[in-house]
Design a protein around this motif. Structure first.
Motif, short mmCIF file in Angstrom:
data_model
loop_
_atom_site.label_atom_id
_atom_site.label_comp_id
_atom_site.label_asym_id
_atom_site.label_seq_id
_atom_site.Cartn_x
_atom_site.Cartn_y
_atom_site.Cartn_z
N ALA A 104 0.82 -1.21 0.00
CA ALA A 104 0.00 0.00 0.00
C ALA A 104 0.86 1.27 0.00
CB ALA A 104 -0.91 -0.01 1.23
N THR A 105 2.12 1.13 -0.39
CA THR A 105 3.03 2.26 -0.34
C THR A 105 3.31 2.79 -1.74
OG1 THR A 105 4.08 1.32 1.62
CG2 THR A 105 5.30 3.03 0.46
N GLU A 106 2.99 4.04 -1.94
CA GLU A 106 3.24 4.68 -3.23
C GLU A 106 4.66 5.23 -3.25
OE1 GLU A 106 1.35 8.24 -5.99
OE2 GLU A 106 0.24 7.53 -4.25
N VAL A 107 5.40 4.85 -4.29
CA VAL A 107 6.79 5.31 -4.41
C VAL A 107 6.98 6.06 -5.71
CG1 VAL A 107 7.71 3.42 -3.00
CG2 VAL A 107 7.60 3.17 -5.48
N GLU A 108 8.03 6.84 -5.77
CA GLU A 108 8.44 7.53 -6.99
C GLU A 108 9.84 7.03 -7.34
OE1 GLU A 108 8.35 11.68 -6.05
OE2 GLU A 108 6.18 11.79 -6.21
N THR A 109 10.06 6.80 -8.62
CA THR A 109 11.39 6.38 -9.07
C THR A 109 12.06 7.56 -9.77
OG1 THR A 109 10.46 5.51 -11.12
CG2 THR A 109 10.75 3.96 -9.29
N HIS A 110 13.36 7.57 -9.67
CA HIS A 110 14.17 8.64 -10.24
C HIS A 110 15.35 7.98 -10.95
CE1 HIS A 110 11.90 11.31 -7.57
NE2 HIS A 110 12.09 10.38 -6.65
N GLU A 111 15.47 8.22 -12.23
CA GLU A 111 16.50 7.55 -13.01
C GLU A 111 17.89 7.76 -12.40
OE1 GLU A 111 18.19 7.55 -17.54
OE2 GLU A 111 16.08 8.03 -17.22
N GLY A 112 18.54 6.64 -12.12
CA GLY A 112 19.88 6.68 -11.58
C GLY A 112 19.97 6.98 -10.09
N LEU A 113 18.84 7.26 -9.45
CA LEU A 113 18.84 7.59 -8.03
C LEU A 113 17.87 6.67 -7.30
CD1 LEU A 113 18.86 11.47 -8.30
CD2 LEU A 113 20.72 10.04 -7.48
N PRO A 114 18.01 6.55 -5.98
CA PRO A 114 17.10 5.65 -5.25
C PRO A 114 15.66 6.16 -5.25
CG PRO A 114 18.47 6.91 -3.73
CD PRO A 114 18.97 7.20 -5.12
N PHE A 115 14.71 5.24 -5.17
CA PHE A 115 13.30 5.61 -5.13
C PHE A 115 12.98 6.31 -3.81
CE2 PHE A 115 13.55 1.56 -3.08
CZ PHE A 115 12.59 1.61 -2.07
N THR A 116 11.87 7.03 -3.79
CA THR A 116 11.44 7.75 -2.59
C THR A 116 9.98 7.44 -2.32
OG1 THR A 116 10.84 9.71 -3.88
CG2 THR A 116 13.08 9.64 -2.97
N LEU A 117 9.53 7.69 -1.09
CA LEU A 117 8.12 7.58 -0.75
C LEU A 117 7.41 8.80 -1.33
CD1 LEU A 117 8.25 6.35 2.96
CD2 LEU A 117 8.14 4.99 0.86
N ALA A 118 6.30 8.56 -2.02
CA ALA A 118 5.64 9.60 -2.81
C ALA A 118 5.09 10.76 -1.98
CB ALA A 118 4.54 8.99 -3.66
N HIS A 119 4.68 10.53 -0.77
CA HIS A 119 3.99 11.58 -0.03
C HIS A 119 4.74 12.10 1.19
CE1 HIS A 119 0.57 11.12 -2.62
NE2 HIS A 119 0.62 9.82 -2.42
N SER A 120 6.05 11.89 1.23
CA SER A 120 6.83 12.42 2.35
C SER A 120 6.92 13.94 2.23
CB SER A 120 8.22 11.79 2.37
OG SER A 120 8.88 12.01 1.14
N LEU A 121 7.18 14.60 3.35
CA LEU A 121 7.35 16.06 3.31
C LEU A 121 8.55 16.44 2.46
CD1 LEU A 121 6.75 17.12 7.03
CD2 LEU A 121 5.16 17.24 5.12
N VAL A 122 9.64 15.71 2.67
CA VAL A 122 10.87 15.93 1.91
C VAL A 122 11.61 14.60 1.86
CG1 VAL A 122 12.20 16.70 3.92
CG2 VAL A 122 12.91 17.43 1.64
N ALA A 123 12.31 14.37 0.76
CA ALA A 123 13.13 13.17 0.63
C ALA A 123 14.54 13.58 0.24
CB ALA A 123 12.54 12.23 -0.41
N PHE A 124 15.51 12.97 0.91
CA PHE A 124 16.92 13.20 0.62
C PHE A 124 17.46 11.94 -0.04
CE2 PHE A 124 15.77 15.68 4.32
CZ PHE A 124 16.34 16.92 4.07
N GLN A 125 17.88 12.05 -1.28
CA GLN A 125 18.48 10.91 -1.97
C GLN A 125 19.98 10.99 -1.73
OE1 GLN A 125 16.38 11.86 -5.72
NE2 GLN A 125 15.92 9.67 -5.71
N CYS A 126 20.54 9.90 -1.24
CA CYS A 126 21.91 9.91 -0.74
C CYS A 126 22.75 8.78 -1.31
CB CYS A 126 21.92 9.76 0.78
SG CYS A 126 20.98 11.01 1.66
N ALA A 127 24.04 9.03 -1.37
CA ALA A 127 25.05 8.01 -1.62
C ALA A 127 25.79 7.79 -0.30
CB ALA A 127 26.03 8.46 -2.70
N PRO A 128 26.15 6.55 0.01
CA PRO A 128 26.89 6.32 1.25
C PRO A 128 28.20 7.12 1.27
CG PRO A 128 26.12 4.25 0.34
CD PRO A 128 25.87 5.31 -0.70
N HIS A 129 28.48 7.74 2.40
CA HIS A 129 29.70 8.52 2.58
C HIS A 129 30.62 7.84 3.59
CE1 HIS A 129 32.18 12.15 2.69
NE2 HIS A 129 32.17 12.04 4.01
#
Length: 175
Positions: A104-129
C-alpha cells in the motif's frame, strides 16, 4: 585518586531510554533497493540529523540487530523520507520487522537515483559517505545528491514513546 582511573557509574538501560525519549524527534523512513535478491528495503528511523552543509551530509543510525541492516549496509544509494503528521500509519508499517511494507506504499522512481516515498514532506536521496560503529547501532553518513520537497505541513514527531503533534504558535495581531 586519579579521575582517569575512576570508573563511570552504571546507567540503567530503561532509565537512559526514557530520558532520551524526552527529546522530541522527527520521524523518517529510510528506503533502498535490495542489492542481493532484488526487492526493496525500508525502515522507520528517528535518529536522523544534518552533519555538514559543504559537502551536504546527513546521518542516521540503525540497530545492529535489525533484519534489514546487512542489506542497507550494502546499498549503493538510499533515500531518507521525512514523514508528515498524517503519515503515522506509514511510520507504523515500516517500524515492523516483517510483513508487507510495500503493498500500500506509493513510491516515486528517479533515473539513476534511489526511489522515494511519494507523499513524504521531503526526501533526501543519498550516496553512502561513511559508516561508524555506534555501540549497539551502526551510524550511516550519507552524501545528499538530490532533495525532493513535496508537501507542506507539520512533521510527524515522536516524544516520550509515542507520536505527538507540534503546538503551533499563536499568531498575534499586528501592532
Amino acid at each position: 585518586m586519579d579521575q582517569a582511573s575512576t570508573p563511570f557509574p552504571s546507567i540503567d538501560r530503561k532509565d537512559f531510554r526514557a530520558a532520551l525519549g524526552l527529546f522530541p524527534t522527527g520521524v523518517a523512513v529510510v528506503t533502498a533497493d535490495h542489492v542481493e535478491g532484488g526487492g526493496r528495503i525500508g525502515m522507520t528511523i528517528t535518529s536522523f540529523n544534518s552533519v555538514s552543509l559543504d559537502p551536504p551530509l546527513v546521518l542516521f543510525s540503525i540497530d545492529k540487530k535489525a533484519l534489514s541492516l546487512p542489506a542497507l549496509a550494502k546499498a549503493q544509494m538510499y533515500s531518507i523520507n521525512v514523514l508528515g503528521e498524517q503519515h503515522e500509519h506509514i511510520s507504523a508499517r515500516f517500524a515492523t520487522a516483517k510483513g508487507d511494507k510495500w503493498g500500500a506504499t506509493e513510491v516515486e522512481t528517479h533515473e539513476g537515483l534511489p526511489f522515494t516515498l511519494a507523499h513524504s514532506l521531503v526526501a533526501f536521496q543519498c550516496a553512502p559517505h561513511a559508516e561508524y560503529d555506534g555501540g549497539d547501532h551502526l551510524i550511516f553518513v550519507g552524501r545528499v545528491l538530490r532533495i525532493h520537497r513535496r508537501e507542506f505541513g507539520a512533521p510527524l514527531v515522536f516524544f516520550s514513546g509515542r507520536y505527538a503533534a507540534l503546538q503551533q504558535p499563536a499568531v498575534s495581531a499586528p501592532i
